[in-house]
Design a protein around this motif. Sequence first.
Motif, PDB file in Angstrom:
ATOM      1  N   HIS A  43       0.912  -1.190   0.014  1.00  0.00           N
ATOM      2  CA  HIS A  43       0.163   0.055   0.034  1.00  0.00           C
ATOM      3  C   HIS A  43       0.903   1.199  -0.094  1.00  0.00           C
ATOM      4  O   HIS A  43       0.472   2.312   0.505  1.00  0.00           O
ATOM      5  N   GLU A  44       2.114   1.068  -0.806  1.00  0.00           N
ATOM      6  CA  GLU A  44       2.923   2.456  -0.663  1.00  0.00           C
ATOM      7  C   GLU A  44       2.418   3.513  -1.250  1.00  0.00           C
ATOM      8  O   GLU A  44       2.312   4.782  -0.527  1.00  0.00           O
ATOM      9  N   GLU A  45       1.461   3.661  -2.142  1.00  0.00           N
ATOM     10  CA  GLU A  45       0.771   4.845  -2.644  1.00  0.00           C
ATOM     11  C   GLU A  45      -0.165   5.221  -1.635  1.00  0.00           C
ATOM     12  O   GLU A  45       0.005   6.534  -1.505  1.00  0.00           O
ATOM     13  N   ALA A  46      -0.735   4.765  -1.007  1.00  0.00           N
ATOM     14  CA  ALA A  46      -1.673   5.079   0.041  1.00  0.00           C
ATOM     15  C   ALA A  46      -0.652   5.719   1.590  1.00  0.00           C
ATOM     16  O   ALA A  46      -1.257   6.810   1.782  1.00  0.00           O
ATOM     17  N   VAL A  47       0.194   5.077   1.757  1.00  0.00           N
ATOM     18  CA  VAL A  47       1.118   5.519   2.723  1.00  0.00           C
ATOM     19  C   VAL A  47       1.869   6.736   2.385  1.00  0.00           C
ATOM     20  O   VAL A  47       2.041   7.873   3.154  1.00  0.00           O
ATOM     21  N   VAL A  48       2.202   7.052   1.040  1.00  0.00           N
ATOM     22  CA  VAL A  48       2.703   8.221   0.730  1.00  0.00           C
ATOM     23  C   VAL A  48       2.028   9.331   0.961  1.00  0.00           C
ATOM     24  O   VAL A  48       2.291  10.439   1.198  1.00  0.00           O
ATOM     25  N   GLU A  49       0.978   9.287   0.409  1.00  0.00           N
ATOM     26  CA  GLU A  49      -0.283  10.124   0.460  1.00  0.00           C
ATOM     27  C   GLU A  49      -0.551  10.377   2.014  1.00  0.00           C
ATOM     28  O   GLU A  49      -0.599  11.655   2.279  1.00  0.00           O
ATOM     29  N   ALA A  50      -0.613   9.689   2.917  1.00  0.00           N
ATOM     30  CA  ALA A  50      -0.936  10.077   4.200  1.00  0.00           C
ATOM     31  C   ALA A  50       0.498  10.598   4.887  1.00  0.00           C
ATOM     32  O   ALA A  50      -0.069  11.402   5.907  1.00  0.00           O
ATOM     33  N   ALA A  51       1.516  10.471   4.440  1.00  0.00           N
ATOM     34  CA  ALA A  51       2.849  10.694   5.076  1.00  0.00           C
ATOM     35  C   ALA A  51       2.941  12.505   4.562  1.00  0.00           C
ATOM     36  O   ALA A  51       3.986  12.993   5.151  1.00  0.00           O
ATOM     37  N   ARG A  52       2.513  12.877   3.617  1.00  0.00           N
ATOM     38  CA  ARG A  52       2.808  14.193   3.198  1.00  0.00           C
ATOM     39  C   ARG A  52       2.661  15.078   4.220  1.00  0.00           C
ATOM     40  O   ARG A  52       1.628  15.383   5.038  1.00  0.00           O
ATOM     41  N   ASN A  53       3.622  16.013   4.703  1.00  0.00           N
ATOM     42  CA  ASN A  53       3.620  17.189   5.582  1.00  0.00           C
ATOM     43  C   ASN A  53       3.768  16.512   6.981  1.00  0.00           C
ATOM     44  O   ASN A  53       3.780  17.273   7.865  1.00  0.00           O
ATOM     45  N   ALA A  54       3.968  15.233   7.039  1.00  0.00           N
ATOM     46  CA  ALA A  54       4.028  14.659   8.451  1.00  0.00           C
ATOM     47  C   ALA A  54       5.611  15.020   9.216  1.00  0.00           C
ATOM     48  O   ALA A  54       6.501  14.845   8.386  1.00  0.00           O
ATOM     49  N   VAL A  55       5.551  15.299  10.248  1.00  0.00           N
ATOM     50  CA  VAL A  55       6.740  15.508  10.755  1.00  0.00           C
ATOM     51  C   VAL A  55       7.525  14.224  11.562  1.00  0.00           C
ATOM     52  O   VAL A  55       8.542  14.105  11.791  1.00  0.00           O
ATOM     53  N   ALA A  56       6.752  13.281  11.754  1.00  0.00           N
ATOM     54  CA  ALA A  56       7.167  11.950  12.406  1.00  0.00           C
ATOM     55  C   ALA A  56       6.162  10.974  11.738  1.00  0.00           C
ATOM     56  O   ALA A  56       5.048  10.942  11.658  1.00  0.00           O
ATOM     57  N   LEU A  57       6.912   9.942  11.719  1.00  0.00           N
ATOM     58  CA  LEU A  57       6.151   8.383  11.482  1.00  0.00           C
ATOM     59  C   LEU A  57       6.170   7.443  12.343  1.00  0.00           C
ATOM     60  O   LEU A  57       7.370   7.325  13.123  1.00  0.00           O
ATOM     61  N   MET A  58       5.165   6.994  13.184  1.00  0.00           N
ATOM     62  CA  MET A  58       5.216   6.041  14.111  1.00  0.00           C
ATOM     63  C   MET A  58       4.348   4.774  13.911  1.00  0.00           C
ATOM     64  O   MET A  58       3.366   4.855  13.349  1.00  0.00           O
ATOM     65  N   GLY A  59       4.671   3.704  14.605  1.00  0.00           N
ATOM     66  CA  GLY A  59       3.727   2.424  14.479  1.00  0.00           C
ATOM     67  C   GLY A  59       4.607   1.173  14.770  1.00  0.00           C
ATOM     68  O   GLY A  59       5.786   1.107  15.179  1.00  0.00           O
ATOM     69  N   THR A  60       3.846   0.043  14.419  1.00  0.00           N
ATOM     70  CA  THR A  60       4.456  -1.192  14.884  1.00  0.00           C
ATOM     71  C   THR A  60       5.056  -1.803  13.491  1.00  0.00           C
ATOM     72  O   THR A  60       5.343  -1.032  12.684  1.00  0.00           O
ATOM     73  N   SER A  61       5.340  -2.829  13.397  1.00  0.00           N
ATOM     74  CA  SER A  61       5.746  -3.534  12.403  1.00  0.00           C
ATOM     75  C   SER A  61       4.908  -3.540  10.985  1.00  0.00           C
ATOM     76  O   SER A  61       3.478  -3.537  11.155  1.00  0.00           O
ATOM     77  N   ILE A  62       5.418  -3.337   9.813  1.00  0.00           N
ATOM     78  CA  ILE A  62       4.688  -2.990   8.615  1.00  0.00           C
ATOM     79  C   ILE A  62       5.534  -3.594   7.360  1.00  0.00           C
ATOM     80  O   ILE A  62       5.900  -2.912   6.583  1.00  0.00           O
ATOM     81  N   ARG A  63       5.788  -4.858   7.585  1.00  0.00           N
ATOM     82  CA  ARG A  63       6.957  -5.426   6.633  1.00  0.00           C
ATOM     83  C   ARG A  63       6.340  -5.565   5.096  1.00  0.00           C
ATOM     84  O   ARG A  63       7.110  -5.552   4.280  1.00  0.00           O
ATOM     85  N   HIS A  64       5.043  -5.536   5.111  1.00  0.00           N
ATOM     86  CA  HIS A  64       4.741  -5.696   3.738  1.00  0.00           C
ATOM     87  C   HIS A  64       4.498  -4.377   2.598  1.00  0.00           C
ATOM     88  O   HIS A  64       4.404  -4.523   1.556  1.00  0.00           O
ATOM     89  N   THR A  65       4.260  -3.263   3.531  1.00  0.00           N
ATOM     90  CA  THR A  65       4.529  -2.008   2.995  1.00  0.00           C
ATOM     91  C   THR A  65       5.428  -1.288   3.878  1.00  0.00           C
ATOM     92  O   THR A  65       5.390  -0.450   4.481  1.00  0.00           O
ATOM     93  N   PRO A  66       6.937  -1.738   3.658  1.00  0.00           N
ATOM     94  CA  PRO A  66       7.931  -1.088   4.401  1.00  0.00           C
ATOM     95  C   PRO A  66       7.848   0.517   4.351  1.00  0.00           C
ATOM     96  O   PRO A  66       7.759   1.099   3.144  1.00  0.00           O
ATOM     97  N   ILE A  67       8.586   1.223   5.159  1.00  0.00           N
ATOM     98  CA  ILE A  67       8.945   2.397   5.021  1.00  0.00           C
ATOM     99  C   ILE A  67       9.965   2.908   4.162  1.00  0.00           C
ATOM    100  O   ILE A  67      11.110   2.845   4.522  1.00  0.00           O
ATOM    101  N   SER A  68       9.603   2.911   2.910  1.00  0.00           N
ATOM    102  CA  SER A  68      10.629   3.233   2.037  1.00  0.00           C
ATOM    103  C   SER A  68      11.206   4.734   1.837  1.00  0.00           C
ATOM    104  O   SER A  68      10.753   5.515   2.360  1.00  0.00           O
ATOM    105  N   ARG A  69      12.156   4.824   0.957  1.00  0.00           N
ATOM    106  CA  ARG A  69      12.708   6.127   0.579  1.00  0.00           C
ATOM    107  C   ARG A  69      11.434   7.110  -0.094  1.00  0.00           C
ATOM    108  O   ARG A  69      11.430   8.105   0.304  1.00  0.00           O
ATOM    109  N   ARG A  70      10.735   6.596  -0.846  1.00  0.00           N
ATOM    110  CA  ARG A  70       9.678   7.439  -1.478  1.00  0.00           C
ATOM    111  C   ARG A  70       8.627   7.806  -0.329  1.00  0.00           C
ATOM    112  O   ARG A  70       8.114   8.851  -0.476  1.00  0.00           O
ATOM    113  N   ILE A  71       8.567   6.964   0.748  1.00  0.00           N
ATOM    114  CA  ILE A  71       7.277   7.513   1.848  1.00  0.00           C
ATOM    115  C   ILE A  71       8.129   8.422   2.577  1.00  0.00           C
ATOM    116  O   ILE A  71       7.297   9.387   2.855  1.00  0.00           O
TER     117      ILE A  71
END
Length: 225
Positions: A43-71
């Motif tokens: 779900h990289e596209e959805a995470v990228v959209e949700a991450a716009r303007n975020a100062v912090a990302l936090m959460g548990t494991s998310i191995r199937h949609t890892p926190i990539s460079r693009r995110i």
Amino acid sequence: MSKPTILIFAPREEPPETITALEGLGCELVFGERAWQLPRATHEEAVVEAARNAVALMGTSIRHTPISRRIMQASQRLRIVAKYTVGVDDVDTEAATELGVMVCHAPTESNCFGVAETTIAFMLSLLKKVAERDADVRAGKWRTADNFAYYVGSRASDGFPGQTIGLVGLGRIGTRVAQLLAPWRARIIAYDPYVPPRTSLPTASRLSITRRCCGNPTSCPSTSC
């Protein structure tokens, strides 16, 4: 100026006091979809959209949609990726370093030891055939030959040496599993390319562990051992 946004990309029953504390600091919280954590999907596209303007990302494991460079590049304001589980193998740490984003995790006793205890629970359930024997009893059977359980520890009375249990990965979790197994007097061997040999715990190759052991818990990312 808009409130600093925190994306909780992999929510997991966050304590109300944590939410209250962050909101009390003037942060706006955005919660990710549960589907982002499910296997066999990305779900990289959805995470990228949700991450716009975020100062912090936090959460548990998310191995199937890892926190990539693009995110991470989705927000110029991003300063930190905070995992409140053990390990950061689902975060592109090299990209984070290049982008100046701090990455941290939480190798606390409640996380590590909880996993170790669950490992022991599953191991005993398999060796003692708990599910199979429960089904037998419910079906009116008792002590069927095909569902006799394994004795785990060694015995002085007849010289039974006990089961051989191999640990792949000897970090906090693997070490705790070994400690919990010690009173059972089972034979424990371990493999970890990053840990020097210990006189108190025999080591073996990963292939040897697979061939020789009745139990083979793996407490490391699949890419690290």
